[in-house]
Design a protein around this motif. Structure first.
Motif, short mmCIF file in Angstrom:
data_model
loop_
_atom_site.label_atom_id
_atom_site.label_comp_id
_atom_site.label_asym_id
_atom_site.label_seq_id
_atom_site.Cartn_x
_atom_site.Cartn_y
_atom_site.Cartn_z
N PRO A 69 40.96 -25.97 21.44
CA PRO A 69 42.36 -25.71 21.06
C PRO A 69 42.91 -26.95 20.03
CG PRO A 69 42.04 -26.84 23.14
CD PRO A 69 40.67 -26.33 22.81
N PHE A 70 42.20 -27.87 19.89
CA PHE A 70 42.68 -28.82 18.94
C PHE A 70 42.22 -28.80 17.51
CE2 PHE A 70 43.58 -30.90 22.87
CZ PHE A 70 45.09 -31.08 22.72
N PHE A 71 41.32 -27.72 17.28
CA PHE A 71 40.59 -27.83 15.86
C PHE A 71 41.69 -27.05 14.95
CE2 PHE A 71 38.32 -24.77 13.06
CZ PHE A 71 37.60 -25.73 12.31
N ASP A 72 41.62 -27.60 13.83
CA ASP A 72 42.56 -27.17 12.72
C ASP A 72 44.00 -27.41 13.11
OD1 ASP A 72 43.10 -26.46 10.24
OD2 ASP A 72 42.84 -24.37 10.46
N ARG A 73 44.38 -28.53 13.67
CA ARG A 73 45.63 -28.71 14.22
C ARG A 73 45.92 -30.24 13.58
NH1 ARG A 73 47.71 -27.22 20.17
NH2 ARG A 73 49.73 -27.60 18.78
N PRO A 74 46.83 -30.17 12.52
CA PRO A 74 47.08 -31.58 11.83
C PRO A 74 47.64 -32.47 12.90
CG PRO A 74 47.67 -29.83 10.34
CD PRO A 74 47.32 -29.06 11.84
N GLY A 79 51.22 -26.79 15.22
CA GLY A 79 50.46 -25.70 15.36
C GLY A 79 49.80 -25.22 13.95
N ARG A 80 48.72 -24.13 14.60
CA ARG A 80 47.91 -23.54 13.35
C ARG A 80 48.80 -22.60 12.59
NH1 ARG A 80 43.03 -22.01 17.57
NH2 ARG A 80 42.52 -24.12 17.53
N ALA A 81 49.81 -21.70 13.15
CA ALA A 81 50.44 -20.77 12.65
C ALA A 81 52.09 -21.30 12.31
CB ALA A 81 50.44 -19.43 13.13
N SER A 82 52.26 -22.50 12.67
CA SER A 82 53.67 -23.12 12.55
C SER A 82 54.23 -22.84 11.09
CB SER A 82 53.53 -24.64 12.63
OG SER A 82 54.85 -25.03 12.50
N GLN A 83 55.58 -22.49 11.11
CA GLN A 83 56.23 -22.21 9.96
C GLN A 83 56.34 -23.44 9.11
OE1 GLN A 83 59.96 -20.64 10.86
NE2 GLN A 83 59.09 -18.66 11.70
N LEU A 84 56.24 -24.60 9.42
CA LEU A 84 56.60 -25.94 8.78
C LEU A 84 55.14 -25.87 8.13
CD1 LEU A 84 57.80 -28.46 8.06
CD2 LEU A 84 56.80 -29.46 10.00
N ARG A 85 53.92 -25.89 8.78
CA ARG A 85 52.69 -25.83 8.04
C ARG A 85 52.57 -24.73 6.94
NH1 ARG A 85 46.72 -25.54 10.69
NH2 ARG A 85 45.68 -26.45 8.95
N LYS A 179 50.97 -33.34 2.49
CA LYS A 179 49.51 -32.70 2.68
C LYS A 179 48.83 -32.94 3.90
CE LYS A 179 48.32 -33.51 -2.20
NZ LYS A 179 47.37 -34.08 -3.23
N THR A 180 49.26 -33.72 4.56
CA THR A 180 48.78 -34.13 6.04
C THR A 180 49.19 -32.99 7.02
OG1 THR A 180 48.96 -36.40 5.90
CG2 THR A 180 48.72 -35.48 8.18
N ILE A 181 50.49 -32.32 6.90
CA ILE A 181 51.02 -31.15 7.75
C ILE A 181 50.34 -29.94 7.32
CG2 ILE A 181 53.07 -29.89 8.28
CD1 ILE A 181 54.58 -32.38 7.90
N ALA A 182 50.15 -29.77 5.97
CA ALA A 182 49.34 -28.62 5.46
C ALA A 182 47.86 -28.54 5.69
CB ALA A 182 49.45 -28.43 3.87
#
Length: 1052
Positions: A69-74, A79-85, A179-182
């Motif tokens: 569940p924590f893979f590819d989560r900055p 979240g992976r599909a977060s609007q902010l990301r 870049k960290t959030i993305a």
């Protein structure tokens, strides 16, 4: 644009069961060809492996996303599909796409600045912004200086210099957060810190933040604060991680770093051997008294009068002991100033300096003076082995490492020729040949022939050389006072030659017209320099010389200006001689090309030198003047440090500067606890590390990379014509043909003119529409398809011809080969599909409208791109496809009239042109519904085919049969097992001449066909008499269903 076209086509094919021509697509899990020839590459198998690897990677990532569940989560929070990301991803990855911009129909301005737009698109906008901020911060650091010693120009004590640091830290903080959030910071597929570049980014950021938060006011030599300032000086290296091309240069360097380290270790071993030998023979024996009259160490005490150096000129009293200035100094027993062999460390340092051929003669002279001639053999052997052989080996390894990392050293002979050909094509430019006047303008025609003649250009080239010889004596007022006649003579000769250049410009303007004259850049430069020359003549001979009658002082000032302006005009004129000779012009283009290709290496070199300049200001800011360090050579500001380092880059007295910067107490003023800018001491160990690393990295490695690039370009210039895929004569022929087609000299032509250009080519680039009809279609369609029917440039057509003129399987590298094979496959598939579609639409049109054939009696002749009829009236295929026979004299008269109007050329076999590569043979090689429908459609006339065969040679045909099936037929003795359809090439209409809204377009015919409600009724094997009406037989139901099914899939 080509890459996007290929990606879209491949993406569409992956999810379709049927291919674009209606055949069944090959399954993705099918095995590659096993009967491939030696050296032949199965493109489909390679693409299949690539797709499978990508699918496997995506599957692994999907499994990781589901099971972890924590893979590819900055930062394990976002979240992976977060609007902010998603917003941050758009912000991070948004960049200028020059290919997409050009595909949307860019204007002339965008096409003109193609290189600039490509440069803008090499990295995202956020990286461009950070690079700009970093450059501004580096410019701010150039103004930091320890002078005056109060420290008012240091960043710690100057608020205005701190603004750049604050701005840099805030901008980099925003960048890293976005870049960290993305992409994440660690342990994500595209993490910010995933390589050495990411680590260096964090290091530069945290050192800048710590220094900005601490801002130390007291900085001692070799303290933690000074080390922090040196880490802050690494800020220019931040651009290394931003610009991908500079990052690639560093990556190529470190890929072959192993070989460079091995050669370095070898050189260190050689130095250690000679250093150990030197320590044993002269260690501790080079010291002497500074008083030449004292020979023993016991007598080297007290003081003596030391003569001061005044001048090297022979002046009165220079050799007199009483008149020569002296100073009293103490006697000291010491080693030579710059070297000694007391221990291995000092000995290796002296030998390292000798590698640069600096100071080795001083060592030789001192060894000779104090130990005799036998000691000189030692240093000469080292110079021969270490410098001439070892250093040359080091340079060779650097150059070989560069060529291997670029891949040029591993290329085959054909691939190397293709690599050189692309460089030649890049240097080729359209000729600016002025338009020839009409025959009615006799005067302009004569002047045109005169100005275009060879002797005319050679005569004015000789005048340029003679004009430069007028600078043999100085043009200034002082020289005029001594030799007025000579100065006036050379200036008058230069003025006469400038008037002759005016005559040349006038003749060319009359012959070419002003618009034709202005098209050439060379003519523009000549006109500008000629105008400058006329201005100089007026100012010098009509203003400055007569000014003596008014005021002598004014005349002197005017002459100073006119003499300076005059010799500048002569120098500018001399540079134009390169454009008057083709060899010199090509040589200049090679130099310019070398500069452009080494642009990023030069940029990386400058950034590294800038880092060393900032470090030198921190380590040696106020060092005492000595033998090399002076008011012109010092590290008080970063700008002065840059000048010193560029001097060291050439090897000029770098060792003397190093020894002056090694000065430490008690030979300088230093008190414990002093700031580094308040003392005039240097840094002993810091100077050794600083200068030796600089000379090793910059001079021995980076500078040799530039040498490698220049050698590569000049080897291209001096390469043999026999080894080239296209000679300069072929390229020049294309330039002449392009100049004929591009009459407006816009460097671009409409895509419709490409066919006309191809017909005019000769030599290796020749395309014969009669012999290479299919290839001619593919070339025209490639230009039209890739450029969306817009204008094409000079290099677009030249590259297309070059690709078609070589064997791409031998000449191209794997990645380029895959792209080109895929492009040609798609182009030939679409050409064949549209050609067959047009032919079948014509047949269906005749099936639907039998009344038209009753009135006309013959099938309309399809015109070819070459202008000849595509169907002969005596052709058996014509008889077979004719649905109603016309009887009587009307038919004969109509056929005779049509034959008189359009006489078809004799059918020829397609003969291969030298170096001309044919098309891919198995365009429609896969069996499917079309072959089955064609078999059922033509089975009724199979009995007639046997009668149609004759002893005449068969016309050029396209077989709708796979290559593998063709080989089986040749190998077997009997007839082929499966039926195949042969279509005459001249029966197939030209695709490139069919417009979008023509009556034969797929859209028009498909609408008519879909709206036609009557069933298709025709029996091809039973001709219908034209004299009496008879009911049309109905085709079998299964045949009609197959044709309708195939036709619907084709339209879809």
């Amino acid at each position: 644009m080509t890459g996007k076209f290929l990606q879209a086509a491949v993406r569409n094919k992956q999810f379709n069961l049927y291919s674009e021509n209606g055949d069944l697509a090959r399954p993705s899990d099918s095995a590659p060809k096993k009967n491939a020839k030696q050296g032949e590459i199965d493109i489909r198998a390679l693409q299949q492996k690539r797709q499978l690897a990508e699918i496997t990677r995506n599957r692994i990532e999907e499994d990781m996303r589901e099971n972890h569940p924590f893979f590819d989560r900055p930062l394990f929070l976002v979240g992976r599909a977060s609007q902010l990301r998603e917003f941050c991803k758009k912000l991070v990855h948004s960049k200028y796409d020059s290919q997409e911009d050009s595909s949307n129909g860019g204007g002339k301005t965008k096409k003109r600045f193609k290189e600039i737009r490509a440069l803008i698109g090499i990295m995202p906008y956020i990286d461009w912004a950070m690079a700009t901020v970093t450059i501004l911060s580096c410019i701010s650091m150039l103004f930091e200086s320890p002078w005056p010693t109060t420290g008012e120009n240091l960043v710690m004590n100057n608020f205005y210099l701190q603004i750049g640091d604050y701005f840099f830290v805030l901008a980099m903080t925003f960048e890293l957060c976005v870049k960290t959030i993305a992409n994440g910071l660690f342990f994500t597929p595209n993490a910010v810190v995933r390589d050495v570049g990411g680590v260096m980014n964090l290091f530069i950021y945290f050192t800048s933040v710590i220094f900005l938060a601490w801002m130390p006011k007291h900085v001692e030599i070799n303290s933690l604060a000074q080390f922090l300032m040196i880490c802050r000086a690494m800020r220019p290296l931040r651009i290394y991680t931003l610009v991908p091309h500079i990052r690639r240069v560093v990556f190529e360097f470190f890929r072959g770093f192993k070989e460079i380290v091995l050669v370095t270790i070898l050189m260190i071993v050689v130095m250690f051997i000679f250093a150990s030998f030197g320590v044993q023979i002269v260690g501790g024996k080079l010291a002497a008294c500074n008083d030449p009259s004292v020979a023993s160490r016991s007598n080297c005490t007290g003081v003596f009068w030391q003569k001061l150096f005044v001048t090297r000129l022979e002046v009165y009293g220079k050799d007199s002991d009483t008149m020569h200035p002296k100073i009293m100094v103490p006697r000291v027993w010491t080693n030579p100033r710059n070297f000694n062999f007391d221990h291995v460390g000092n000995a290796m340092l002296a030998l390292f300096e000798t590698l640069s051929f600096k100071g080795w003669n001083v060592i030789r002279d001192i060894l000779w003076t104090r130990h005799g001639a036998w000691a000189v053999v030692f240093i000469h052997i080292y110079v021969f082995i270490g410098c001439m052989i070892g250093l040359t080996l080091f340079v060779g390894v650097v150059i070989a490492n560069y060529t291997q990392n670029r891949g040029t050293a591993l290329l085959t002979v054909d691939q190397r020729r293709w690599h050189d050909l692309k460089a030649r094509l890049k240097m080729a430019q359209p000729l600016h040949v002025p338009p020839k006047p009409s025959e009615s303008a006799r005067l302009r025609t004569k002047l045109y022939d005169l100005t275009m003649s060879r002797w005319f250009n050679q005569a004015f080239a000789l005048l340029v050389v003679l004009n430069s010889f007028t600078l043999v004596i100085p043009w200034n007022v002082e020289e005029e006072e001594q030799r007025a006649t000579y100065v006036f003579t050379v200036t008058a000769c230069s003025a006469v030659m400038n008037m002759l250049f005016v005559v040349e410009i006038i003749l060319k303007i009359i012959a070419y017209t002003f618009s034709g004259f202005w098209q050439s850049r060379r003519n523009r430069v000549d006109l500008l320099i000629t105008i400058f020359g006329v201005i100089w003549i007026v100012l010098h001979f009509f203003v400055a010389l007569p000014a003596s009658k008014i005021d002598v002082q004014v005349q002197v000032e005017l002459k100073k200006f006119t003499y300076t302006f005059g010799y500048l005009v002569v120098i500018l004129r001399f540079f134009t001689i390169a454009s008057r000779n083709s060899t010199l012009k090509m040589l200049m283009l090679t130099v310019v090309m070398s500069m452009f290709r080494s642009f990023f290496i030069i940029t990386a070199l400058f950034l590294l030198v800038l880092f060393y300049a900032y470090t030198g200001v921190i380590l040696f800011p106020m060092v005492k003047y000595g033998m090399a360090v002076s008011k012109h050579v010092n590290f008080r500001t970063a700008s002065e440090a840059l000048v010193v380092l560029f001097r060291c880059l050439t090897g000029e007295d770098w060792n003397d500067i190093m020894h002056d910067c090694m000065r430490s107490a008690p030979f300088c003023y230093w008190i414990e606890g002093m700031n580094y800018w308040e003392t005039d001491c240097g840094n002993f160990y810091g100077a050794i590390i600083y200068f030796c690393s600089f000379y090793l990295i910059i001079t021995y490695i980076v500078r040799n990379l530039l040498v490698a690039i220049i050698m590569e370009n000049f080897s291209l210039f001096y390469s043999s014509e026999e080894d080239a895929l296209l000679s300069y004569a072929d390229i020049r022929n294309f330039q002449f043909v392009w100049n004929m087609v591009d009459q407006e000299q816009k460097r671009t032509i409409p895509v419709q003119r490409v066919k006309f250009l191809l017909r005019l080519l000769k030599g290796r680039l020749e395309v014969d529409p009669e012999k290479d009809r299919i290839l001619f279609k593919h070339m025209c369609y490639e230009m039209e398809r890739l450029h969306n029917g817009e204008e094409v440039s000079f290099h677009d057509v030249l590259y297309m011809l070059s690709y078609r003129s070589v064997d791409i399987r031998k000449s191209l590298q794997l990645e380029e080969l895959l792209q080109r094979e895929e492009l040609e496959f798609i182009i030939e598939e679409e050409v064949a599909k549209q050609t067959i579609r047009t032919w079948l639409e014509g047949c269906l049109r005749k099936m639907r409208n039998p009344s038209q054939t009753d009135s006309e009696g013959v099938l309309p002749v399809l015109q070819h791109s070459s202008g000849h009829s595509s169907i002969s009236h005596d052709d058996p295929m014509m008889q077979r496809l004719r649905f109603e026979a016309v009887r009587g004299e009307s038919v004969e008269s109509e056929e005779s009239n049509s034959s008189e109007e359009e006489t078809p050329p004799p059918v020829r076999r397609k003969s291969a042109v030298k170096n001309r590569r044919g098309s891919i043979p198995d365009v429609l090689s896969r069996t499917g519904l079309f072959q089955e429908a064609a078999r059922k459609f033509m089975v009724g006339s199979s009995s007639e085919k046997k009668q149609v065969k004759s002893s005449q040679r068969s016309p050029e045909t396209v077989q709708l049969l796979s290559k593998r099936a063709g080989t089986e037929i040749r190998k077997g003795s009997g007839q082929p097992k499966n039926f195949h359809l042969q279509l005459n090439v001249y029966d197939l209409p030209d695709v490139e001449e069919r417009g979008e809204d023509s009556p034969f377009s797929p859209k028009m015919l498909s609408d008519d066909f879909m709206g036609y409600h009557s069933p298709l009724v025709i029996t091809p094997s039973l001709p219908v008499p034209s004299t009496q009406a008879s009911p049309r037989p109905i085709m079998p139901c299964d045949t009609m269903k197959d044709i309708e099914l195939w036709w619907n899939s084709l339209i879809d």
